[in-house]
Design a protein around this motif. Structure first.
Motif, PDB file in Angstrom:
ATOM      1  N   LEU A 246      -3.597   2.462  -5.496  1.00  0.00           N
ATOM      2  CA  LEU A 246      -3.533   3.534  -4.510  1.00  0.00           C
ATOM      3  C   LEU A 246      -2.576   3.169  -3.373  1.00  0.00           C
ATOM      4  CD1 LEU A 246      -4.466   6.235  -3.342  1.00  0.00           C
ATOM      5  CD2 LEU A 246      -6.406   5.026  -2.295  1.00  0.00           C
ATOM      6  N   ALA A 247      -2.618   1.918  -2.927  1.00  0.00           N
ATOM      7  CA  ALA A 247      -1.739   1.481  -1.842  1.00  0.00           C
ATOM      8  C   ALA A 247      -0.277   1.623  -2.244  1.00  0.00           C
ATOM      9  CB  ALA A 247      -2.054   0.040  -1.467  1.00  0.00           C
ATOM     10  N   LYS A 248       0.025   1.254  -3.485  1.00  0.00           N
ATOM     11  CA  LYS A 248       1.405   1.376  -3.967  1.00  0.00           C
ATOM     12  C   LYS A 248       1.831   2.841  -4.055  1.00  0.00           C
ATOM     13  CE  LYS A 248       1.370  -2.858  -6.789  1.00  0.00           C
ATOM     14  NZ  LYS A 248       1.462  -3.389  -8.171  1.00  0.00           N
ATOM     15  N   LEU A 249       0.971   3.669  -4.621  1.00  0.00           N
ATOM     16  CA  LEU A 249       1.300   5.086  -4.772  1.00  0.00           C
ATOM     17  C   LEU A 249       1.479   5.759  -3.421  1.00  0.00           C
ATOM     18  CD1 LEU A 249      -1.041   6.264  -7.684  1.00  0.00           C
ATOM     19  CD2 LEU A 249       1.466   6.215  -7.697  1.00  0.00           C
ATOM     20  N   GLU A 250       0.566   5.492  -2.516  1.00  0.00           N
ATOM     21  CA  GLU A 250       0.615   6.125  -1.196  1.00  0.00           C
ATOM     22  C   GLU A 250       1.854   5.687  -0.424  1.00  0.00           C
ATOM     23  OE1 GLU A 250      -0.658   8.425   2.163  1.00  0.00           O
ATOM     24  OE2 GLU A 250      -0.980   8.511  -0.004  1.00  0.00           O
TER      25      GLU A 250
ATOM     26  N   GLY B  36      -2.341  -0.346   4.728  1.00  0.00           N
ATOM     27  CA  GLY B  36      -1.734   0.849   5.303  1.00  0.00           C
ATOM     28  C   GLY B  36      -2.242   2.151   4.730  1.00  0.00           C
ATOM     29  N   ILE B  37      -3.468   2.144   4.204  1.00  0.00           N
ATOM     30  CA  ILE B  37      -4.022   3.383   3.639  1.00  0.00           C
ATOM     31  C   ILE B  37      -5.329   3.784   4.320  1.00  0.00           C
ATOM     32  CG2 ILE B  37      -2.912   3.225   1.388  1.00  0.00           C
ATOM     33  CD1 ILE B  37      -5.471   1.966   0.290  1.00  0.00           C
ATOM     34  N   ASP B  38      -5.634   3.186   5.460  1.00  0.00           N
ATOM     35  CA  ASP B  38      -6.876   3.520   6.161  1.00  0.00           C
ATOM     36  C   ASP B  38      -6.890   4.968   6.627  1.00  0.00           C
ATOM     37  OD1 ASP B  38      -4.790   2.249   7.753  1.00  0.00           O
ATOM     38  OD2 ASP B  38      -6.059   2.676   9.483  1.00  0.00           O
TER      39      ASP B  38
ATOM     40  N   GLU C 211       1.889  -6.950  -1.892  1.00  0.00           N
ATOM     41  CA  GLU C 211       2.327  -7.992  -2.829  1.00  0.00           C
ATOM     42  C   GLU C 211       1.343  -9.161  -2.858  1.00  0.00           C
ATOM     43  OE1 GLU C 211       4.523  -9.920  -5.689  1.00  0.00           O
ATOM     44  OE2 GLU C 211       4.722  -7.846  -4.974  1.00  0.00           O
ATOM     45  N   GLU C 212       0.783  -9.487  -1.699  1.00  0.00           N
ATOM     46  CA  GLU C 212      -0.142 -10.624  -1.613  1.00  0.00           C
ATOM     47  C   GLU C 212      -1.542 -10.286  -2.119  1.00  0.00           C
ATOM     48  OE1 GLU C 212       2.259 -11.949   2.418  1.00  0.00           O
ATOM     49  OE2 GLU C 212       0.211 -11.167   2.555  1.00  0.00           O
TER      50      GLU C 212
ATOM     51  N   LEU D  97       2.430  -3.925  13.285  1.00  0.00           N
ATOM     52  CA  LEU D  97       2.440  -2.531  12.850  1.00  0.00           C
ATOM     53  C   LEU D  97       2.026  -2.464  11.384  1.00  0.00           C
ATOM     54  CD1 LEU D  97       5.760  -1.776  14.653  1.00  0.00           C
ATOM     55  CD2 LEU D  97       3.684  -0.438  15.048  1.00  0.00           C
ATOM     56  N   LYS D  98       0.972  -1.722  11.108  1.00  0.00           N
ATOM     57  CA  LYS D  98       0.398  -1.709   9.755  1.00  0.00           C
ATOM     58  C   LYS D  98       1.408  -1.299   8.694  1.00  0.00           C
ATOM     59  CE  LYS D  98      -2.877   1.082  10.884  1.00  0.00           C
ATOM     60  NZ  LYS D  98      -4.034   2.002  10.874  1.00  0.00           N
ATOM     61  N   ARG D  99       2.159  -0.252   8.960  1.00  0.00           N
ATOM     62  CA  ARG D  99       3.093   0.258   7.958  1.00  0.00           C
ATOM     63  C   ARG D  99       4.184  -0.768   7.664  1.00  0.00           C
ATOM     64  NH1 ARG D  99       3.362   4.020   3.808  1.00  0.00           N
ATOM     65  NH2 ARG D  99       5.532   4.620   3.474  1.00  0.00           N
ATOM     66  N   ILE D 100       4.612  -1.506   8.676  1.00  0.00           N
ATOM     67  CA  ILE D 100       5.653  -2.517   8.484  1.00  0.00           C
ATOM     68  C   ILE D 100       5.104  -3.698   7.689  1.00  0.00           C
ATOM     69  CG2 ILE D 100       7.299  -4.036   9.635  1.00  0.00           C
ATOM     70  CD1 ILE D 100       7.817  -1.005   9.982  1.00  0.00           C
ATOM     71  N   ASP D 101       3.856  -4.026   7.926  1.00  0.00           N
ATOM     72  CA  ASP D 101       3.242  -5.182   7.260  1.00  0.00           C
ATOM     73  C   ASP D 101       2.759  -4.854   5.850  1.00  0.00           C
ATOM     74  OD1 ASP D 101       2.548  -7.992   7.797  1.00  0.00           O
ATOM     75  OD2 ASP D 101       0.485  -7.366   7.456  1.00  0.00           O
ATOM     76  N   ALA D 102       2.521  -3.572   5.571  1.00  0.00           N
ATOM     77  CA  ALA D 102       1.886  -3.174   4.309  1.00  0.00           C
ATOM     78  C   ALA D 102       2.609  -3.672   3.058  1.00  0.00           C
ATOM     79  CB  ALA D 102       1.730  -1.647   4.266  1.00  0.00           C
ATOM     80  N   PRO D 103       3.944  -3.560   2.938  1.00  0.00           N
ATOM     81  CA  PRO D 103       4.579  -4.025   1.701  1.00  0.00           C
ATOM     82  C   PRO D 103       4.340  -5.502   1.412  1.00  0.00           C
ATOM     83  CG  PRO D 103       6.100  -2.681   2.972  1.00  0.00           C
ATOM     84  CD  PRO D 103       4.917  -2.939   3.848  1.00  0.00           C
TER      85      PRO D 103
END
Length: 506
Positions: free
Chosen positions: A188-192, A39-41, A173-174, A163-169
């Motif tokens: 970066l993914a966690k911070l963003e 989710g950071i593209d 983790e994976e 949906l990318k944002r829904i799947d991102a968390p």
């Protein structure tokens, strides 16, 4: 001074810069896919656009199923045609897939997700989905984390419709358990995610204040109060920071449309509905005396909200409100048509019902509204396309309508709903409900193919076609498991908590 997030972004930029020549095309594809899944593209869109062009021009000749399918998906998602013939190298002379790939889980999952980007007439990709799904399911019992979780989610909702944002968390983790995990990308993914979550929390707090005041003011107690869900629905179309204005406008439109829908479906008499529709078509203070007393406050607030939208737009964007109003008026006319059918006891034929109910599904109107607060990438040409309710926009309405009707058939309708598309099909063709359900499920798949085709046919509008696709993808949340998770919102409670309450541990 460079922040931690800025430093991490610079690290990822360096990863793009190190690529040289065609020998790194696979690494480019994997990096692009990773950024999208996390989710950071949106932070690297310029670099990703360059990579997509390089992937297209690379003369790729890979023979690995995962890589071939990944390239196919990335290019098609970006409106670049790739023939399904690229998968022929994995087939025998009889046209069926070779047995040797049946144990390649990573490749099969990549093929499965890619094949959902098919367009009309590509039966070979429909066959690829069935083939891949069969062999993936046969291996599920032996899978280990994190692949087991990715398989579980994708078999429920293919990645191409996720949906990318829904799947991102989940993927964040994976990702840390994958051999190719980059610590910089992961951090970066966690911070963003957390930074954007704080922004969304502020927006949601203010939006809830607006929504609660609106409900108190208009006093339509029969209508569903789904303030948080309205924001969540809007958020699924665009979560990025720069679309805050668009996100709030769309969320407010969803609230206003919900009042409209519930008035026709749950409360208004035939005569009240006619007066209400006439006032909406006139869109003027002079229409207020026409209305029954209980609708006057809503009508005034509706017009005032549109004025507020217009006041907040740049001078050269104010024309957009005209299209938004036209879409809202069109929605109201179709609600009124369904009301006429209900009160007269008329059962339309299937084609007549669908022609009306695809618009009354609401999403074609909401898509027009979703463009109002966006930036200069939205032109008047885009609004003309959107208000025409054709191709991808119509297909979005079809997915909404048929998934909604499948859910209502399972769990019941509102007391003044007109006959659903499923009921009209059963009535017209005298078939069992199981047959009609299968027909509607196939029509949902056909509509998705129309959206996929629009990426090629409307390439100049590709960013907006992808927004239509996002709005359509949100239906997988609203009507998951053939349930209405907007009306009965507990079904998305965990996802709402995950997106707006729980930060990702750093």
């Amino acid at each position: 001074m460079m922040t931690g997030a800025d430093k991490l972004k610079e690290d990822v930029h360096m990863m793009f810069n190190k690529f040289n020549g065609n020998d790194t095309v696979v690494e480019k594809m994997v990096l692009t896919d990773t950024l999208q899944r996390l989710g950071i593209d949106h932070l690297f869109q310029e670099q990703i656009n360059m990579v997509i062009s390089e992937i297209q021009e690379s003369g790729f000749t890979g023979s690995d199923l995962y890589e071939v399918a990944l390239r196919f998906r990335l290019l098609r998602e970006n409106g670049i045609w790739v023939s399904p013939d690229v998968f022929n190298k994995f087939k025998g002379e009889d046209g069926s897939f070779n047995k040797i790939i049946t144990n390649d889980l990573r490749g099969l999952l990549s093929l499965y997700n890619a094949a959902y980007l098919s367009v009309h007439g590509e039966s070979e990709l429909d066959e690829a989905i069935s083939f891949a799904r069969h062999h993936i399911e046969s291996m599920r019992g032996s899978l280990k984390y994190p692949l087991s979780e990715q398989v579980k989610r994708n078999l429920e909702i293919p990645y191409s419709r996720t949906l990318k944002r829904i799947d991102a968390p989940y993927y964040i983790e994976e990702y840390k358990n994958e051999q190719t995990c980059s610590p910089s990308i992961l951090e970066l993914a966690k911070l963003e995610f957390n930074l954007l979550q704080k922004l969304h929390q502020r927006e949601l707090k203010e939006f809830c204040r607006w929504g609660n005041e609106l409900y108190e003011e208009v006093e339509l107690s029969y209508s569903r109060n789904r303030i948080v869900e309205c924001y969540f629905w809007s958020y699924t179309e665009y979560y990025e920071q720069q679309y805050g204005d668009a996100r709030i406008i769309l969320a407010k439109l969803i609230v206003l449309a919900t009042f409209l829908d519930d008035t026709f479906d749950m409360h208004a008499s035939l005569e009240d509905g006619r007066k209400f529709n006439e006032a909406i078509q006139r869109w003027d203070d002079s229409a207020i005396p026409l209305l029954p007393e209980y609708l006057k406050k809503y009508y005034v607030r509706l017009m005032n909200t549109f004025i507020e939208f217009e006041d907040d737009l740049k001078p050269d964007h104010k024309y957009r409100i005209v299209y938004c109003r036209m879409a809202f008026q069109t929605l109201c006319r179709h609600y009124q048509q369904e009301s006429e059918w209900f009160h007269s006891g008329y059962i339309p034929n299937f084609e007549e019902q669908v022609k009306c109910s695809v618009i009354s599904a609401g999403t074609p109107t909401l898509f027009v509204g979703s463009l109002v607060g966006m930036g200069d990438e939205v032109t008047q040409e885009a609004f003309e396309w959107a208000i025409g309710f054709t191709d991808a926009v119509k297909a979005c309405g079809e997915v909404t309508r048929f998934m909604d009707d499948l859910a209502s058939f399972e769990h019941g309708k509102n007391k003044m709903d007109a006959p659903s598309s499923l009921e009209c099909y059963i009535n017209q063709y005298h078939v069992a409900s199981e047959v009609a359900i299968a027909v509607l499920e196939n029509l949902v798949e056909d509509a998705w193919k129309t959206i996929n085709q629009a990426r090629f046919d409307r390439h100049a509008l590709l960013p907006l076609v992808n927004r239509v696709a996002n709005l359509t993808k949100s239906m997988t949340l609203l009507f998951r498991d053939k349930s209405d998770h907007y009306t009965f919102s507990r079904g998305n409670k965990d996802r709402i908590h995950q997106q707006f309450v729980a930060p990702i541990p750093i």
